[in-house]
Design a protein around this motif. Structure first.
Motif, PDB file in Angstrom:
ATOM      1  N   LEU A 319      40.008  40.600  31.124  1.00  0.00           N
ATOM      2  CA  LEU A 319      38.645  40.953  30.702  1.00  0.00           C
ATOM      3  C   LEU A 319      38.171  40.068  29.551  1.00  0.00           C
ATOM      4  O   LEU A 319      36.996  39.713  29.469  1.00  0.00           O
ATOM      5  CB  LEU A 319      38.584  42.414  30.288  1.00  0.00           C
ATOM      6  CG  LEU A 319      38.610  43.451  31.412  1.00  0.00           C
ATOM      7  CD1 LEU A 319      38.770  44.843  30.830  1.00  0.00           C
ATOM      8  CD2 LEU A 319      37.348  43.360  32.260  1.00  0.00           C
ATOM      9  N   SER A 320      39.104  39.718  28.656  1.00  0.00           N
ATOM     10  CA  SER A 320      38.726  38.901  27.498  1.00  0.00           C
ATOM     11  C   SER A 320      38.329  37.485  27.888  1.00  0.00           C
ATOM     12  O   SER A 320      37.711  36.768  27.090  1.00  0.00           O
ATOM     13  CB  SER A 320      39.880  38.854  26.488  1.00  0.00           C
ATOM     14  OG  SER A 320      40.955  38.064  26.977  1.00  0.00           O
ATOM     15  N   LYS A 321      38.668  37.070  29.112  1.00  0.00           N
ATOM     16  CA  LYS A 321      38.339  35.724  29.589  1.00  0.00           C
ATOM     17  C   LYS A 321      37.031  35.697  30.381  1.00  0.00           C
ATOM     18  O   LYS A 321      36.569  34.636  30.785  1.00  0.00           O
ATOM     19  CB  LYS A 321      39.472  35.184  30.469  1.00  0.00           C
ATOM     20  CG  LYS A 321      40.830  35.127  29.775  1.00  0.00           C
ATOM     21  CD  LYS A 321      40.788  34.250  28.527  1.00  0.00           C
ATOM     22  CE  LYS A 321      42.143  34.221  27.827  1.00  0.00           C
ATOM     23  NZ  LYS A 321      42.082  33.419  26.575  1.00  0.00           N
ATOM     24  N   ILE A 322      36.445  36.872  30.589  1.00  0.00           N
ATOM     25  CA  ILE A 322      35.203  36.959  31.367  1.00  0.00           C
ATOM     26  C   ILE A 322      34.016  37.030  30.407  1.00  0.00           C
ATOM     27  O   ILE A 322      33.980  37.911  29.539  1.00  0.00           O
ATOM     28  CB  ILE A 322      35.211  38.201  32.281  1.00  0.00           C
ATOM     29  CG1 ILE A 322      36.400  38.143  33.248  1.00  0.00           C
ATOM     30  CG2 ILE A 322      33.904  38.295  33.070  1.00  0.00           C
ATOM     31  CD1 ILE A 322      36.576  39.388  34.089  1.00  0.00           C
ATOM     32  N   PRO A 323      33.050  36.112  30.542  1.00  0.00           N
ATOM     33  CA  PRO A 323      31.876  36.149  29.661  1.00  0.00           C
ATOM     34  C   PRO A 323      31.184  37.517  29.683  1.00  0.00           C
ATOM     35  O   PRO A 323      31.107  38.159  30.725  1.00  0.00           O
ATOM     36  CB  PRO A 323      30.973  35.056  30.252  1.00  0.00           C
ATOM     37  CG  PRO A 323      31.915  34.117  30.951  1.00  0.00           C
ATOM     38  CD  PRO A 323      33.022  34.983  31.491  1.00  0.00           C
ATOM     39  N   TYR A 324      30.729  37.950  28.541  1.00  0.00           N
ATOM     40  CA  TYR A 324      30.009  39.207  28.344  1.00  0.00           C
ATOM     41  C   TYR A 324      30.912  40.450  28.393  1.00  0.00           C
ATOM     42  O   TYR A 324      30.475  41.544  28.060  1.00  0.00           O
ATOM     43  CB  TYR A 324      28.869  39.378  29.357  1.00  0.00           C
ATOM     44  CG  TYR A 324      27.917  38.215  29.397  1.00  0.00           C
ATOM     45  CD1 TYR A 324      27.076  37.943  28.317  1.00  0.00           C
ATOM     46  CD2 TYR A 324      27.868  37.367  30.498  1.00  0.00           C
ATOM     47  CE1 TYR A 324      26.206  36.870  28.333  1.00  0.00           C
ATOM     48  CE2 TYR A 324      26.999  36.279  30.532  1.00  0.00           C
ATOM     49  CZ  TYR A 324      26.163  36.044  29.443  1.00  0.00           C
ATOM     50  OH  TYR A 324      25.309  34.959  29.465  1.00  0.00           O
ATOM     51  N   LEU A 325      32.157  40.284  28.826  1.00  0.00           N
ATOM     52  CA  LEU A 325      33.057  41.435  28.869  1.00  0.00           C
ATOM     53  C   LEU A 325      34.092  41.415  27.737  1.00  0.00           C
ATOM     54  O   LEU A 325      34.768  42.410  27.507  1.00  0.00           O
ATOM     55  CB  LEU A 325      33.785  41.507  30.221  1.00  0.00           C
ATOM     56  CG  LEU A 325      32.943  41.944  31.423  1.00  0.00           C
ATOM     57  CD1 LEU A 325      33.810  42.038  32.672  1.00  0.00           C
ATOM     58  CD2 LEU A 325      32.264  43.293  31.167  1.00  0.00           C
ATOM     59  N   LYS A 326      34.210  40.293  27.072  1.00  0.00           N
ATOM     60  CA  LYS A 326      35.207  40.179  26.005  1.00  0.00           C
ATOM     61  C   LYS A 326      35.026  41.255  24.935  1.00  0.00           C
ATOM     62  O   LYS A 326      35.997  41.842  24.456  1.00  0.00           O
ATOM     63  CB  LYS A 326      35.139  38.805  25.344  1.00  0.00           C
ATOM     64  CG  LYS A 326      36.123  38.632  24.187  1.00  0.00           C
ATOM     65  CD  LYS A 326      36.078  37.229  23.609  1.00  0.00           C
ATOM     66  CE  LYS A 326      36.942  37.124  22.361  1.00  0.00           C
ATOM     67  NZ  LYS A 326      38.350  37.459  22.621  1.00  0.00           N
ATOM     68  N   ILE A 327      33.767  41.536  24.584  1.00  0.00           N
ATOM     69  CA  ILE A 327      33.507  42.512  23.530  1.00  0.00           C
ATOM     70  C   ILE A 327      33.989  43.916  23.910  1.00  0.00           C
ATOM     71  O   ILE A 327      34.256  44.750  23.066  1.00  0.00           O
ATOM     72  CB  ILE A 327      31.990  42.546  23.196  1.00  0.00           C
ATOM     73  CG1 ILE A 327      31.754  43.309  21.897  1.00  0.00           C
ATOM     74  CG2 ILE A 327      31.185  43.169  24.343  1.00  0.00           C
ATOM     75  CD1 ILE A 327      30.335  43.237  21.399  1.00  0.00           C
TER      76      ILE A 327
END
Length: 331
Positions: A319-327
């Motif tokens: 998830l931390s590597k997916i844009p907009y989902l890291k947060i």
């Protein structure tokens, strides 16, 4: 231009250990039948090692947050709450969705949300600590080590009274010093304390304190002593956290981790540390899912445990590597 902040390896080591310890506390169902006293004590020791996780997390928070300059109260609260609230919202939706899918009713779902029968209690405890942290930060900055010793002395006295179930008179209200808030202050104190002993002696002392207090905790657990009814607020657990913190901190000062810092093991430790908050929630989902494929075998337990740790890390890592989902990942 911003420079990348250098990581402090012993904090990463402690945080990685802490999240694995938390998972240890929630995998008892994967043990097989315990038929001998040795097996029972072995399982109990393994489980009780896991109790160190929460104190260590809180001690690291204090070491990193206290006695710092913050531009404003709003800046502090926004920075801290964004880090914990967005991941909580994301993961709690998944956790509640999984429970609902397997037949959980609304009452049970609400209890999970507020942390009644689940690990989400830590999130709400953290909220309370972070709300109080700016006050503690100002207190520590103003009065320094003297303030820290003052607070810890009263906090530990209350821990002793609680361990031995000694009730003071009602009108003497010391609740301001009670609870989990002592651990962040203890972590700050240990991280900044200059001991008169040399580093090697402090490191060995930390290990001895850890082993003795762990043995006491296991024994009290084995005999069913009420001394550890309050799992994270008793004398043995305080010394377990203190001992482990000192042992790892001074092992790092003595360069005992030099050989692993830049290889696969060191990188794995840092990755576990970075993903630890997300893992705190994701392991609930992973454990629940794998419980339906439980071999209930003591021989298979190590495999199941490693699998749970790996998958619990993998979810927030991806998830931390997916844009907009890291947060939302908790990494």
């Amino acid at each position: 231009m911003k420079t990348k902040k250098e990581r402090i390896f012993y904090y990463d080591f402690l945080r990685a250990f802490a999240i694995i310890a938390v998972i240890i506390c929630h995998v008892d169902i994967f043990f097989g039948p315990l038929t001998t006293t040795t097996q029972i004590i072995g399982q109990m020791t393994f489980h009780d090692i896991g109790r160190i996780g929460v104190p260590i997390f809180l001690m690291i928070s204090g070491a990193l947050i206290l006695n710092r300059e913050y531009p404003s109260l709003k800046f502090f609260l926004k920075k801290r709450f964004v880090r914990i609230i967005y991941p909580f919202i994301f993961w709690i939706v998944l956790i509640l969705g999984q429970i609902a899918y397997y037949g959980g009713n609304q009452t049970y779902l609400w209890k999970v949300f507020i942390g009644d029968p689940s690990i989400t209690w830590y999130f709400w405890a953290l909220i309370g600590i972070y709300l109080f942290m700016p006050i503690l930060n100002s207190f520590v900055k103003e009065y320094g080590e003297e303030a820290v010793k003052y607070f810890l002395a009263i906090w530990f006295a209350l821990i002793v009274l609680q361990t031995f179930h000694i009730q003071l008179w009602d009108n003497l209200n010391l609740s301001y010093f009670a609870g989990y808030v002592g651990y962040p202050i203890l972590g700050y104190y240990l991280a900044n304390k200059e001991f008169k002993m040399n580093d090697k002696k402090v490191c060995i002392s930390g290990l001895i304190i850890l082993l003795i207090s762990l043995a006491c905790f296991v024994y009290l657990n084995y005999i069913g002593s009420p001394a550890i009814d309050s799992i994270y607020q008793n004398v043995p657990i305080v010394f377990m956290g203190l001992g482990l913190f000192l042992f790892i901190q001074y092992a790092d000062k003595l360069n005992r981790f030099k050989s692993i810092k830049n290889n696969f093991i060191g990188k794995a430790i840092i990755s576990l540390s970075v993903c630890s908050y997300g893992m705190y929630f994701s392991h609930v989902i992973v454990t629940k899912f794998l419980s339906y494929y439980n071999p209930q075998s003591n021989l298979m337990f190590p495999v199941m445990f490693i699998l749970i740790v790996f998958l619990s890390w993998l979810l927030p890592y991806i998830l931390s590597k997916i844009p907009y989902l890291k947060i939302f990942s908790g990494a």
